[in-house]
Design a protein around this motif. Structure first.
Motif, PDB file in Angstrom:
ATOM      1  N   CYS A   1      -2.174  15.078   8.787  1.00 39.55           N
ATOM      2  CA  CYS A   1      -2.360  14.655   6.600  1.00 39.55           C
ATOM      3  C   CYS A   1      -2.568  15.886   5.957  1.00 39.55           C
TER       4      CYS A   1
ATOM      5  N   CYS B   1       2.809  11.554   8.712  1.00 43.31           N
ATOM      6  CA  CYS B   1       1.646  10.666   9.331  1.00 43.31           C
ATOM      7  C   CYS B   1       2.214   9.394  10.828  1.00 43.31           C
TER       8      CYS B   1
ATOM      9  N   CYS C   1       4.148  12.325   2.220  1.00 46.00           N
ATOM     10  CA  CYS C   1       5.310  13.447   2.711  1.00 46.00           C
ATOM     11  C   CYS C   1       5.509  12.846   4.151  1.00 46.00           C
ATOM     12  N   ASP C   2       5.014  11.698   4.645  1.00 46.05           N
ATOM     13  CA  ASP C   2       5.303  10.457   5.562  1.00 46.05           C
ATOM     14  C   ASP C   2       4.927  10.807   7.331  1.00 46.05           C
TER      15      ASP C   2
ATOM     16  N   CYS D   1      -0.079   8.676  -2.375  1.00 49.45           N
ATOM     17  CA  CYS D   1      -0.598   9.892  -1.820  1.00 49.45           C
ATOM     18  C   CYS D   1       0.634  11.019  -2.097  1.00 49.45           C
TER      19      CYS D   1
HETATM   20  S1  SF4 Z   1       0.538  12.490   5.924  1.00 50.89           S
HETATM   21 FE1  SF4 Z   1       0.647  10.340   5.718  1.00 50.89          FE
HETATM   22  S2  SF4 Z   1      -0.937   9.007   4.164  1.00 50.89           S
HETATM   23 FE2  SF4 Z   1      -0.990  11.714   4.536  1.00 50.89          FE
HETATM   24  S3  SF4 Z   1       0.032  12.779   2.659  1.00 50.89           S
HETATM   25 FE3  SF4 Z   1       1.336  12.278   4.063  1.00 50.89          FE
HETATM   26  S4  SF4 Z   1       2.345  10.531   3.558  1.00 50.89           S
HETATM   27 FE4  SF4 Z   1       0.572  10.233   2.799  1.00 50.89          FE
END
Ligand code: SF4
Ligand code: SF4
Length: 678
Positions: A563, A499, A496-497, A493
């Motif tokens: 997300c 979540c 971006c971390d 994915c």
């Molecule tokens: S929020 Fe989590 S699942 Fe969504 S893109 Fe970022 S790392 Fe991936």
């Protein structure tokens, strides 16, 4: 939906210390975000005769439901933890998703999801973990922490035997403590003999239903003060402002015109005169009982669920965030205009880094927060609260919160006049103000009255500022988090971390699954044995994958909102259950779970609705599923496979399970599932 299952205590201890050692994080919170006291400043406050080292605390809600949530709240400086509200009806099914943080903040998450017994155990576990952290020097000079219970919702429930047992357990937790001491794993045996607090709490914030009659509220408070022997704070609703003033602030001044407040809410909730009456009566009863009594501004505001993000089955939802800040602080002003600074006020409503110093200066205690900690950065956002508080205190050369309250709004001179002090004392105070010397020493016994007068004037000034401040207006809070238009898949994915910290339960985590190609292949039974059929490759590009611990996830939906991709990490990313039983109990969910069988490790998985089991630890892998059971070595599947197969055996899932298992074992106890395998 998976059931919320508390993480076993031994696993929490193993993960907490293992993760700290390997990654310098605890439950995914980086050590750089841990609260560190400023030796030059005292942030402590008194809460019903207890000292708390800061006025900050998570509000009863998602940040205090589980033991790990309490630890996270504490690590970022929360020192008055308002525990999630419990009630006698502890088997309710809450609609999902239950949190909508796209803009200002709405929820339908109004009650606990654990049983009373589970809640009690979580609070004892959390308190023990905090004691361990203090004793281990992880948070040097951690100071004092107050746990504040929250119960609901009516007198019959609160008087019930089961809620009584909960309150008794919080008053004397020795039995539970002894059992949990024995669950501390052998490598941490030194922690079994720590001096853990046996009385967890003697203070309680009462949460009543929207619409609870005022005489019922009064009877509950009287029971809690006089029969349960607790210090009590009663949480009041924003409807207390009355329809006219609430409309003037929310709709006219701040511009949230689309938010509909159901008319009956005003008729059902306590009115101002009723609250004034019971505050006076209950304060007198509290004094007679030797207990403390205070109020909390404010509960969430009930509004119509027109957004349709939260389930349509919920006709109403609860508003929090910036508009609630304006409503709650307006109620503080009205209350202080009536009672002065005579009663403690606990505060909740749109607290964030910018306004936390104001709430602290105004003498609100505790200052509780929820909505802001659900935004990107999660619990770690609180580190900015103290940064802001420190710089505001520095700016006026205040070294404690009382002095800060005196100086924060430039009202000290005016407050002095209202005191009508003897000329000599007044002169000495003025001189101290001019010279920046010790105001407490200058005012002597009049200091606390001086602070109170300044707080009253500061409240007036602050409310005016809030109502003028565009950051609380609808136009400033209308943009939801950005989505990029792509849909999440099982692996890879944007990484971006976001979540991870936005999950109050720390249910999402990263896993360094070995990247590269995973062959998409099948083992096909032939007359001579097995042949291999390859049809492509699955490519894992990212060095880290996102995964979800199902037991700690209550499907609140917050990680989905934050997300940038669509689909929801908690729904589409690899999901781990804490036990095979939990996996089997959720037949609609794909996921994985481990089981130890002597020297063998069995990994159970459900992919696309089909169950697979792989056993490792022997000479070859044993892999079974519907219609097959084979042993093989993945280096040469066709050459080494033996066993029974009624048709082709998909090896892709097996390779995925093996890579995931490798990653978990290699990384060690940095996740709940890794701690279970350690
Ligand atoms: S929020 Fe989590 S699942 Fe969504 S893109 Fe970022 S790392 Fe991936
Ligand atoms: S993983 Fe997502 S849906 Fe589950 S509890 Fe955490 S934030 Fe909520």
């Amino acid at each position: 939906m998976a059931k919320l299952v508390p993480i076993p205590f031994g696993l929490l201890v193993t993960r907490l210390f293992g993760e700290l050692e390997r990654r310098q994080t605890i439950f995914d919170l980086p050590a750089r975000r841990f609260f560190a006291r400023d030796p030059a400043r005292d942030y402590s406050v008194e809460v019903h005769g207890h000292r708390a080292s800061t006025p900050l605390g998570p509000a009863a809600g998602p940040h205090t439901q589980l033991a790990q949530n309490m630890v996270l709240s504490w690590l970022v400086g929360g020192r008055v933890l308002e525990l999630k509200t419990v009630q006698v009806k502890d088997d309710l099914v809450i609609a999902r998703p239950c949190i909508d943080m796209r803009t200002v903040g709405f929820n339908v998450e109004w009650s606990q999801e654990l049983t009373l017994a589970e809640s009690l155990e979580e609070y004892v576990k959390g308190s023990m973990l905090i004691a361990m952290l203090r004793a281990s020097g992880v948070a040097p000079s951690a100071g004092d922490t107050v746990l504040d219970m929250s119960v609901g919702y009516d007198l019959a429930g609160i008087r019930s035997e089961r809620v009584g047992a909960f309150l008794a357990g919080m008053a004397d937790a020795r039995g539970l403590l002894d059992r949990l001491r024995r669950e501390i794993p052998p490598p941490f045996a030194r922690l079994r003999d720590l001096d853990y607090p046996t009385t967890l709490s003697d203070t309680l914030t009462l949460s009543t239903f929207h619409g609870c009659p005022p005489n019922e509220i009064e009877r509950i408070c009287a029971f809690l003060l006089e029969e349960a022997g607790l210090h009590v704070v009663v949480k009041l609703n924003p409807t207390l402002l009355g329809e006219e003033e609430l409309h003037a602030i929310l709709h006219e001044r701040l511009g949230y015109r689309e938010l509909g407040v159901p008319g009956p809410a005003f008729a059902k909730d306590a009115r101002w005169e009723e609250v004034v009456g019971f505050v006076e009566r209950l304060s007198a009863r509290a004094r007679a009982a030797g207990r403390g009594f205070g109020v909390k501004f404010t509960n969430t505001l009930i509004v119509e669920n027109r957004e349709r993000f939260l389930p349509a089955s919920e006709k109403e939802m609860y508003l929090s965030g910036p508009p609630l800040h304006a409503l709650a602080i307006a109620l503080v002003r009205r209350f202080r205009r009536t009672f002065g600074d005579a009663h403690p006020i606990s505060f909740s409503g749109g607290i964030d880094a910018a306004n936390f110093p104001d709430a602290a200066a105004l003498g609100l205690r505790p200052v509780t927060v929820c909505t802001d900690l659900l935004k990107p950065g999660g619990y770690g956002r609180a580190s900015r609260y103290f940064g802001e508080l420190q710089s505001r205190m520095k700016a006026v050369s205040a070294t404690d919160l009382e002095t800060f309250g005196l100086l924060a709004y430039g009202k000290a001179e005016e407050a002095l006049l209202a005191l009508a002090l003897p000329e000599e004392t007044a002169l000495s105070c003025r001189r101290a103000l001019r010279e920046g010397s010790d105001l407490r020493a200058a005012a002597g016994p009049a200091f606390s009255r001086w602070v109170s007068e300044a707080r009253l004037r500061g409240t007036e000034a602050y409310v005016d500022r809030v109502l003028e401040n565009p950051r609380y207006a609808a136009s400033h809070n209308a943009v939801p988090p950005k989505k990029v238009g792509s849909r999440l898949k099982l692996f890879d994915c944007l990484t971006c971390d976001k979540c991870i910290p936005v999950c109050p339960n720390d249910a999402n985590f990263t896993l360094a699954v070995r990247g590269g190609d995973i062959p998409v292949e099948r083992l096909v039974p032939t007359e001579a044995g097995f042949a291999l059929e390859r049809s492509g490759v699955l490519v894992l590009k990212q060095p880290r994958q996102i995964a979800n611990q199902a037991d700690a996830c209550n499907d609140c939906g917050n990680c989905d909102v934050m997300c940038p991709e669509d689909g929801g990490p908690y729904l589409l990313k690899p999901r781990f259950f804490g036990s095979v039983e939990a996996l089997l109990a959720s037949p609609a969910l794909d996921g994985m779970a481990f089981e130890r069988k002597g020297s063998l490790l069995a990994m159970h998985a459900r992919f696309e609705g089909r169950l697979f089991v792989v056993e490792s630890g022997g000479e070859s892998l044993r892999y079974r599923g519907e219609g097959f059971e084979v042993s093989l070595d993945l280096k040469d599947p066709a050459g080494t496979a033996s066993g029974r197969a009624e048709g082709p055996v998909d090896l892709t899932w097996l390779r995925i399970m093996e890579r995931v298992r490798e990653a978990l074992v290699r990384e060690g106890p940095v996740s709940y599932v890794g701690a279970a395998l350690a």
